[in-house]
Write an enzyme that holds these catalytic residues in place. Structure first.
Site, PDB file in Angstrom:
ATOM      1  N   ARG A 101      47.931  25.594  10.466  1.00  0.00           N
ATOM      2  CA  ARG A 101      46.843  25.977  11.353  1.00  0.00           C
ATOM      3  C   ARG A 101      45.931  24.764  11.453  1.00  0.00           C
ATOM      4  NH1 ARG A 101      48.282  31.379   9.387  1.00  0.00           N
ATOM      5  NH2 ARG A 101      48.846  32.448  11.297  1.00  0.00           N
TER       6      ARG A 101
ATOM      7  N   GLY B 167      51.576  31.064  12.273  1.00  0.00           N
ATOM      8  CA  GLY B 167      52.404  31.726  11.256  1.00  0.00           C
ATOM      9  C   GLY B 167      53.875  31.467  11.519  1.00  0.00           C
TER      10      GLY B 167
ATOM     11  N   ARG C 299      48.269  42.883  11.622  1.00  0.00           N
ATOM     12  CA  ARG C 299      46.804  43.012  11.532  1.00  0.00           C
ATOM     13  C   ARG C 299      46.252  43.735  12.752  1.00  0.00           C
ATOM     14  NH1 ARG C 299      45.893  37.450   9.350  1.00  0.00           N
ATOM     15  NH2 ARG C 299      45.988  37.807   7.130  1.00  0.00           N
TER      16      ARG C 299
ATOM     17  N   SER D   7      48.756  29.743  19.194  1.00  0.00           N
ATOM     18  CA  SER D   7      49.452  28.500  19.564  1.00  0.00           C
ATOM     19  C   SER D   7      49.600  28.400  21.082  1.00  0.00           C
ATOM     20  CB  SER D   7      50.839  28.461  18.916  1.00  0.00           C
ATOM     21  OG  SER D   7      50.710  28.614  17.524  1.00  0.00           O
TER      22      SER D   7
ATOM     23  N   GLU E 142      58.023  59.422   6.900  1.00  0.00           N
ATOM     24  CA  GLU E 142      57.337  60.706   7.101  1.00  0.00           C
ATOM     25  C   GLU E 142      56.120  60.512   7.991  1.00  0.00           C
ATOM     26  OE1 GLU E 142      59.172  60.156   4.390  1.00  0.00           O
ATOM     27  OE2 GLU E 142      60.349  61.909   4.956  1.00  0.00           O
TER      28      GLU E 142
ATOM     29  N   ASP F 249      53.770  40.639  19.334  1.00  0.00           N
ATOM     30  CA  ASP F 249      52.560  41.064  20.044  1.00  0.00           C
ATOM     31  C   ASP F 249      52.185  40.117  21.187  1.00  0.00           C
ATOM     32  OD1 ASP F 249      51.901  38.928  18.467  1.00  0.00           O
ATOM     33  OD2 ASP F 249      50.054  39.779  17.665  1.00  0.00           O
TER      34      ASP F 249
ATOM     35  N   ASP G 295      50.280  33.823  19.627  1.00  0.00           N
ATOM     36  CA  ASP G 295      49.318  33.785  20.739  1.00  0.00           C
ATOM     37  C   ASP G 295      48.274  32.678  20.590  1.00  0.00           C
ATOM     38  OD1 ASP G 295      48.188  35.132  18.636  1.00  0.00           O
ATOM     39  OD2 ASP G 295      47.376  36.773  19.823  1.00  0.00           O
TER      40      ASP G 295
ATOM     41  N   ASP H  58      55.317  39.370  14.718  1.00  0.00           N
ATOM     42  CA  ASP H  58      54.515  40.536  15.133  1.00  0.00           C
ATOM     43  C   ASP H  58      54.928  41.160  16.460  1.00  0.00           C
ATOM     44  OD1 ASP H  58      52.875  40.501  12.896  1.00  0.00           O
ATOM     45  OD2 ASP H  58      51.630  38.928  13.752  1.00  0.00           O
TER      46      ASP H  58
ATOM     47  N   THR I  36      56.882  34.614  16.605  1.00  0.00           N
ATOM     48  CA  THR I  36      56.027  35.389  15.695  1.00  0.00           C
ATOM     49  C   THR I  36      56.753  36.655  15.278  1.00  0.00           C
ATOM     50  OG1 THR I  36      54.040  36.773  15.552  1.00  0.00           O
ATOM     51  CG2 THR I  36      54.836  36.328  17.748  1.00  0.00           C
TER      52      THR I  36
HETATM   53  P1  ADP Z   1      49.564  31.979  15.938  1.00  0.00           P
HETATM   54  O1  ADP Z   1      50.011  30.919  16.879  1.00  0.00           O
HETATM   55  O2  ADP Z   1      50.646  32.404  14.989  1.00  0.00           O
HETATM   56  O3  ADP Z   1      48.865  33.114  16.635  1.00  0.00           O
HETATM   57  P2  ADP Z   1      46.950  30.963  15.087  1.00  0.00           P
HETATM   58  O4  ADP Z   1      46.166  31.979  15.818  1.00  0.00           O
HETATM   59  O5  ADP Z   1      46.485  30.580  13.725  1.00  0.00           O
HETATM   60  O6  ADP Z   1      48.492  31.348  14.918  1.00  0.00           O
HETATM   61  O7  ADP Z   1      46.971  29.649  16.003  1.00  0.00           O
HETATM   62  C1  ADP Z   1      47.743  28.530  15.605  1.00  0.00           C
HETATM   63  C2  ADP Z   1      47.045  27.265  16.029  1.00  0.00           C
HETATM   64  O8  ADP Z   1      46.897  27.238  17.461  1.00  0.00           O
HETATM   65  C3  ADP Z   1      45.621  27.096  15.505  1.00  0.00           C
HETATM   66  O9  ADP Z   1      45.582  26.621  14.184  1.00  0.00           O
HETATM   67  C4  ADP Z   1      45.089  26.063  16.483  1.00  0.00           C
HETATM   68  O10 ADP Z   1      45.561  24.777  16.158  1.00  0.00           O
HETATM   69  C5  ADP Z   1      45.731  26.519  17.797  1.00  0.00           C
HETATM   70  N1  ADP Z   1      44.789  27.374  18.504  1.00  0.00           N
HETATM   71  C6  ADP Z   1      44.528  28.696  18.297  1.00  0.00           C
HETATM   72  N2  ADP Z   1      43.541  29.141  19.101  1.00  0.00           N
HETATM   73  C7  ADP Z   1      43.147  28.081  19.841  1.00  0.00           C
HETATM   74  C8  ADP Z   1      42.142  27.871  20.831  1.00  0.00           C
HETATM   75  N3  ADP Z   1      41.341  28.873  21.226  1.00  0.00           N
HETATM   76  N4  ADP Z   1      42.021  26.629  21.372  1.00  0.00           N
HETATM   77  C9  ADP Z   1      42.841  25.629  20.974  1.00  0.00           C
HETATM   78  N5  ADP Z   1      43.786  25.756  20.032  1.00  0.00           N
HETATM   79  C10 ADP Z   1      43.947  26.944  19.465  1.00  0.00           C
END
Ligand code: ADP
Length: 335
Positions: free
Chosen positions: A85, A23, A185, A118, A201, A143, A116, A141, A139
């Site tokens: 993604r 994101g 989320r 990424s 509130e 988080d 996370d 978020d 991000t």
């Molecule tokens: P963010 O980085 O914002 O949390 P995503 O969770 O969609 O967003 O992860 C972004 C990209 O990171 C994914 O589209 C993928 O290419 C890579 N990625 C996420 N999880 C994994 C994983 N378990 N193993 C390898 N690459 C991952």
């Protein structure tokens, strides 16, 4: 102001690459700028920009950057490298192919700006291929474990606040209750900070149960004591779609007539705040220093005002919890 690490360069790199993934968040552009400029000014001869995150990496969608390619982007939202993604990157053989693409171009290290997911991809990539990777938390978020702050969080909070201040005007004129849905989320960091700063509130977050009956009681008391019946309830979107609508429905059953406003993607866009530009610039410059000092498989982040390194393994195995005391302020201040 962030306290920067003091690091001694012990390694030489001739060629590095940068990508933004997952994101997008406001502040990715100043981070790209800082990485690019700090790399050139630290003696690295070649900087590459990889388009569309890991997707561009596996498709060899890579461009040469110059110091000028990052001119005039410090104030721009989104990411000039685009983000995407890429599910294929979860496959180990695809990560090996990606490493070959970098090696064939002579690229020796990778900077990954993202959330996370990424960071998980970044950790697996360096562990399996030996190509050094440094992550930057990008991000809205906030988080990501190990870092008090993430690039884009401050801007997202301010964007939500600007919108809610406007909603508050009409809420008061018509003595209405508004449910405002913000992003989050799995985490209520945005909702909590926005809720405190807009004087909500009530704040609803995925981490804690909320008591609708108590809210109705508070609203009734406010009406009875002449404080009016307008109000703002900030709701983090949560995992299951439709949470805000369900709360509105329950409130209607209790005799309320709430309106809903879903802020959605406006929280991701817009010019990064001064805070996020500073954060992205300090993290970007420090990330290059960490690489030259021989660090690998880390994310740069903030701990109590200092820029620090956090092992990526820790980033991807721990969870960052919402500060209960901070959340309690949302109820402490609303009466
Ligand atoms: P963010 O980085 O914002 O949390 P995503 O969770 O969609 O967003 O992860 C972004 C990209 O990171 C994914 O589209 C993928 O290419 C890579 N990625 C996420 N999880 C994994 C994983 N378990 N193993 C390898 N690459 C991952």
């Amino acid at each position: 102001m962030h306290k920067l690490p003091t690091l001694k360069s012990v390694k030489n790199f001739d060629s590095v690459a940068i990508l933004t993934s997952g994101g997008d968040s406001p502040g990715m552009n100043p981070a790209i700028r800082a990485l690019t400029r700090a790399a050139f000014n630290s003696g690295i001869s070649h900087v590459y920009g990889i388009n569309r995150g890991y997707s561009g990496l596996i498709n060899n969608d890579i461009q040469k950057m110059t110091s000028r390619s990052v001119t005039n982007i410090v104030q721009r939202g989104g990411t000039v490298l685009k983000s995407a993604r890429c599910l294929e990157f979860k496959e180990p053989n695809v990560r090996q192919d990606a490493a070959k693409i970098l090696r064939d171009r002579g690229i020796e290290a990778l900077f990954v700006i993202g959330g996370d997911g990424s960071m998980t991809g970044a950790h697996l990539f360096t562990e399996e291929t030996g190509i050094p990777v440094i992550g930057l938390p990008g991000t809205i978020d906030n988080d990501i474990p190990g870092s008090d702050d993430t690039i884009g969080f401050d801007t997202a909070v301010n964007t939500a606040l600007e919108a809610i201040d406007k909603i508050r005007d009409t809420a008061q004129s018509h003595e209405r209750l508004f449910l405002v849905e913000v992003m989050g989320r799995n985490s209520g960091f945005i909702a909590t900070q926005v809720g405190i700063a807009c004087g909500a509130e009530m704040v609803v977050v995925p981490e804690y149960d909320f008591d609708l009956r108590e809210l109705c009681l508070t609203l009734a008391q406010r009406r009875a004591t002449g404080q009016g019946s307008s109000g703002i309830i900030v709701v983090a979107e949560g995992k299951d779609p439709g949470l805000t609508n369900r709360i509105a429905y329950q409130l209607e059953e209790q005799g309320q007539n709430p309106r809903i406003c879903i802020l959605g993607h406006i929280q991701r866009g817009g010019s990064p705040s001064g805070h996020d530009r500073m954060l992205a610039s300090c993290l970007g410059a420090s990330a290059v220093s960490y690489l030259l000092a021989g660090y690998n498989d880390i994310m740069v982040g903030v701990n109590q005002g200092s820029i620090v390194d956090i092992p990526l393994r820790r980033v991807i195995t721990e969870t960052k919890s919402l500060n209960r005391h901070l959340f309690d302020i949302t109820t402490l201040l609303h009466k």
